[in-house]
Design a protein around this motif. Structure first.
Motif, PDB file in Angstrom:
ATOM      1  N   GLU A   1     -50.579   6.713 -12.081  1.00 49.37           N
ATOM      2  CA  GLU A   1     -49.870   5.963 -12.483  1.00 49.37           C
ATOM      3  C   GLU A   1     -49.924   6.104 -13.478  1.00 49.37           C
ATOM      4  O   GLU A   1     -49.436   5.536 -14.489  1.00 49.37           O
ATOM      5  CB  GLU A   1     -50.008   4.310 -12.253  1.00 49.37           C
ATOM      6  N   LEU A   2     -50.960   6.050 -14.148  1.00 54.69           N
ATOM      7  CA  LEU A   2     -51.736   6.652 -15.805  1.00 54.69           C
ATOM      8  C   LEU A   2     -51.924   8.383 -15.867  1.00 54.69           C
ATOM      9  O   LEU A   2     -51.954   9.272 -15.533  1.00 54.69           O
ATOM     10  CB  LEU A   2     -53.220   6.181 -16.038  1.00 54.69           C
ATOM     11  N   ASN A   3     -51.126   8.095 -17.282  1.00 51.61           N
ATOM     12  CA  ASN A   3     -50.890   9.560 -17.984  1.00 51.61           C
ATOM     13  C   ASN A   3     -52.631   9.454 -18.425  1.00 51.61           C
ATOM     14  O   ASN A   3     -53.478   9.320 -19.570  1.00 51.61           O
ATOM     15  CB  ASN A   3     -49.812   9.637 -19.872  1.00 51.61           C
ATOM     16  N   HIS A   4     -52.579  11.050 -18.120  1.00 54.25           N
ATOM     17  CA  HIS A   4     -54.609  11.606 -18.073  1.00 54.25           C
ATOM     18  C   HIS A   4     -53.756  12.619 -19.536  1.00 54.25           C
ATOM     19  O   HIS A   4     -55.544  13.189 -20.111  1.00 54.25           O
ATOM     20  CB  HIS A   4     -54.855  12.166 -17.084  1.00 54.25           C
ATOM     21  N   ASP A   5     -53.045  12.583 -20.307  1.00 51.53           N
ATOM     22  CA  ASP A   5     -52.818  13.154 -21.435  1.00 51.53           C
ATOM     23  C   ASP A   5     -52.787  12.796 -22.627  1.00 51.53           C
ATOM     24  O   ASP A   5     -52.697  13.492 -23.695  1.00 51.53           O
ATOM     25  CB  ASP A   5     -51.945  14.588 -21.085  1.00 51.53           C
ATOM     26  N   ASP A   6     -52.721  11.250 -22.527  1.00 51.89           N
ATOM     27  CA  ASP A   6     -52.952  10.801 -23.984  1.00 51.89           C
ATOM     28  C   ASP A   6     -54.349  10.311 -23.711  1.00 51.89           C
ATOM     29  O   ASP A   6     -54.757   9.500 -22.970  1.00 51.89           O
ATOM     30  CB  ASP A   6     -51.874   9.405 -23.622  1.00 51.89           C
ATOM     31  N   VAL A   7     -54.809   9.922 -24.976  1.00 48.49           N
ATOM     32  CA  VAL A   7     -56.147   9.388 -25.207  1.00 48.49           C
ATOM     33  C   VAL A   7     -56.009   7.775 -24.886  1.00 48.49           C
ATOM     34  O   VAL A   7     -57.415   7.407 -24.555  1.00 48.49           O
ATOM     35  CB  VAL A   7     -56.478   9.823 -26.765  1.00 48.49           C
ATOM     36  N   THR A   8     -54.889   6.714 -24.799  1.00 47.41           N
ATOM     37  CA  THR A   8     -55.317   6.047 -24.484  1.00 47.41           C
ATOM     38  C   THR A   8     -55.583   5.587 -23.275  1.00 47.41           C
ATOM     39  O   THR A   8     -55.974   4.048 -23.520  1.00 47.41           O
ATOM     40  CB  THR A   8     -54.142   5.147 -25.722  1.00 47.41           C
TER      41      THR A   8
END
Length: 630
Positions: free
Chosen positions: A346-353
């Motif tokens: 459920e988390l975006n692994h293409d965003d650094v945060t």
């Protein structure tokens, strides 16, 4: 005839020797000449080319910096993947050093066990991992420090002014390698902690009068940032030195405060907004002049409308597949569909945060969408699964004592609801009527904000637990990555615009896609033939059982000539199919060998030949130009 063959062989050896000498000569010229040839990145994804943001940071370094890469080379003899990634990290650092014109110094250290280098790595906070050769610990991190501008810092009298470190280079985070190193350089080059601002209607800073400490997330932010709290009732302007602004649970903000936030964003400020349809930590409900009680929700509707964002403060997202288990008053437990544990999917692994986070716990969350016709772009950071359903916030409040009631008549919407997101685009001012005021910015073309549809994730109860230490002091233990998320967001937004422009890159791991495709095709052929053989075996055995009469006790073989012919036919067919299987495998191996030969020819012969020709041509042109000048 034999003499001519010997003479031809000598000529071939002489020609090969001349080519080898030419290659050595060109290499020597390139290495020792006073002119410098430009570095060329021939990788398809430009893995070794620094992005403009990194170039801006490296070119703008003020103080000389020292970088020390700690890598346990001896302990990773049997870990080729980690050694390969170390080479990738070292090459990235060397590229930055080459660009820095002497303002960066790089040292690579192997912290062998029980050495001073190992103690130094531990002292700088690097995180060792187990699993090295002979059970040794493996260090793989970077330490950066500022150096005095008037000399070498290698001596004891020249202590570093400031130290930052990357505790561990995780290969799974390779896409953000350049960002992490550039961020370390940027932070080392800053004279003080970045300033961030906080506007909150929740007691995030605690209450010193009654001995209530700030929330753990605020204490964590205070370790890395200079945090300044704003009173929304007195806020009319936000200074540009506020690198990031956190607006937490905005309720009934005055017009001047809204305008200050509006202009802060349009002037390039970095904003994070936390809104909530049911803020469970809100214990101060608002009652207006008509006696209407606030339902603990928050919104920033005027600004959201200007940015093209849709958000309904009366809607809550349920997700039974991510429900957290809670303890009830009768010492029983159950899954609460409004309290969610969001995992990596459920988390975006293409965003650094969010790339390195494992779990975020949230409660009674809302969701965001884009308004029809807007030009803004929404990039999800956290979202629900497709097993989610949207219900009214009133229903959630009524079910506080009976969460099981939320599962009655549960009907998934088969949609991913965006719980947190980056919103980018052209933002107009939400206050066009104030266009005549001094310094008013009417619109900006490249604004960016981060929106989170939950405030409870900031509270301690969802991500930390406390235990007594041996000395009787409370000891904090994280059970989720909520604090890391907030720190990552503030860290990301408080950097320079150059740092924000560095996005994730592709991995350096380049699989042999052509080889894999050939193998897959051969496997399919092999599988088809195998299935055909198994089908024929089953049919033939059934046929044999029907034709072959039962053998009388004590009798020999009573098979008829027809049955023996059937058996012989089956055996021949089985041999034929086995031969076809071997042919398929041989064909596959031949294709792989041919591809390997082509790759070897390109890498061993063609590329060196092209480099040699280019070097010789360049040297010839230089010598010709020199003769013309003479």
């Amino acid at each position: 005839m034999s003499m001519r063959r010997i003479h031809f062989s000598r000529r071939a050896v002489l020609a090969a020797a001349l080519v080898l000498l030419a290659i050595v000569f060109v290499t020597f010229v390139l290495a020792s000449s006073r002119w410098r040839m430009g570095r060329i990145d021939l990788t398809s994804d430009k893995l070794y080319t620094l992005t403009p943001g990194t170039v801006h940071i490296v070119d703008g370094l003020h103080a000389p910096l020292r970088l020390t890469l700690y890598f346990s080379s001896h302990a990773t003899r049997d870990l080729p993947q980690l050694r390969s990634y170390e080479q990738r990290v070292a090459e990235m650092l060397q590229e930055m050093v080459a660009r820095a014109h002497g303002r960066l110094r790089l040292q690579i250290v192997d912290p062998v066990p029980y050495s001073d280098d190992e103690a130094s790595a531990e002292g700088y906070g690097l995180s060792p991992i187990n699993g090295g050769t002979n059970g040794e610990r493996v260090f793989f991190g970077l330490v950066g420090s500022t150096l005095p501008s008037n000399g070498d810092a290698d001596g004891e009298d020249h202590l570093p002014k400031k130290v930052q470190s990357i505790a561990l280079f995780d290969p799974s985070r390779e896409t953000f390698l350049e960002y992490d190193i550039a961020k370390l350089l940027y932070e080392l080059d800053q004279p003080s902690k970045p300033h961030i601002g906080v506007i909150s209607s929740l007691p995030v800073n605690g209450n010193p009068v009654i001995g209530e400490e700030p929330w753990a997330v605020m204490r964590q932010l205070g370790q890395q940032f200079d945090v300044k709290s704003f009173d929304p009732g007195k806020l009319t302007h936000i200074d540009a030195d506020i690198k990031a602004l956190l607006v937490i649970h905005p309720k009934h903000l005055p017009a001047d405060a809204l305008y200050a936030i509006d202009q802060y964003v349009l002037n390039g400020g970095h904003l994070v907004v936390f809104v909530d349809p049911v803020a469970e930590m809100d214990n101060t409900p608002f009652i207006d002049s008509s006696g209407v009680t606030d339902d603990h929700n928050s919104n920033l509707s005027r600004l959201f409308d200007a940015w093209g964002v849709q958000y309904d403060p009366q809607k809550v997202v349920l997700d039974r597949s991510r429900a957290l288990r809670i303890e009830l008053a009768d010492n029983t437990s159950m899954s609460h569909p409004a309290m969610l544990g969001l995992g990596q999917q459920e988390l975006n692994h293409d965003d650094v945060t969010t790339a390195s986070l494992q779990r975020i716990n949230v409660s009674s969350v809302g969701y965001f969408d884009l308004a029809p016709g807007t030009t803004s772009r929404l990039q999800p950071l956290m979202q629900s699964t497709t097993d989610a359903e949207v219900v009214s916030s009133e229903r959630v409040r009524e079910s506080l004592n009976n969460p099981a009631g939320l599962l009655d008549n549960y009907k998934p919407d088969n949609l991913h609801y965006v719980i947190a997101a980056r919103v980018r685009g052209q933002f107009p001012s939400a206050f066009p009527e104030r266009a005549g005021e001094k310094g008013h910015v009417p619109v900006v073309g490249n604004a960016e904000v981060i929106l989170v549809a939950d405030t409870d994730l900031l509270s301690d109860r969802l991500w930390v637990s406390y235990a007594q230490s041996l000395l009787g002091q409370p000891q904090l233990s994280a059970i989720a990555n909520n604090g890391d998320l907030i720190t990552n967001i503030a860290d990301n937004l408080s950097g320079s615009s150059a740092l924000l422009s560095i996005h994730g890159r592709v991995s350096s791991q380049r699989p042999f896609t052509r080889v894999l495709a050939l193998q897959s095709a051969a496997d399919q052929k092999y599988l088809a033939k195998k299935q055909e053989l198994q089908r024929e075996l089953a049919v033939t055995r059934t046929r044999l059982s029907e034709l072959q009469p039962a053998k009388a006790a004590g009798r020999g073989d009573t098979a008829t000539p027809e049955q023996r012919a059937e058996i012989e036919q089956f055996l021949q067919r089985q041999l034929a199919i086995n031969k076809e299987l071997r042919d398929v495998q041989h064909q596959f191996n031949a294709e792989i060998d041919a591809l390997g030969l082509r790759l070897k020819f390109i890498n061993i012969v063609l590329i060196p030949a092209l480099v040699t020709m280019i070097g010789l041509l360049y040297g010839w042109r230089r010598s010709r130009r020199s003769r013309r000048r003479a």
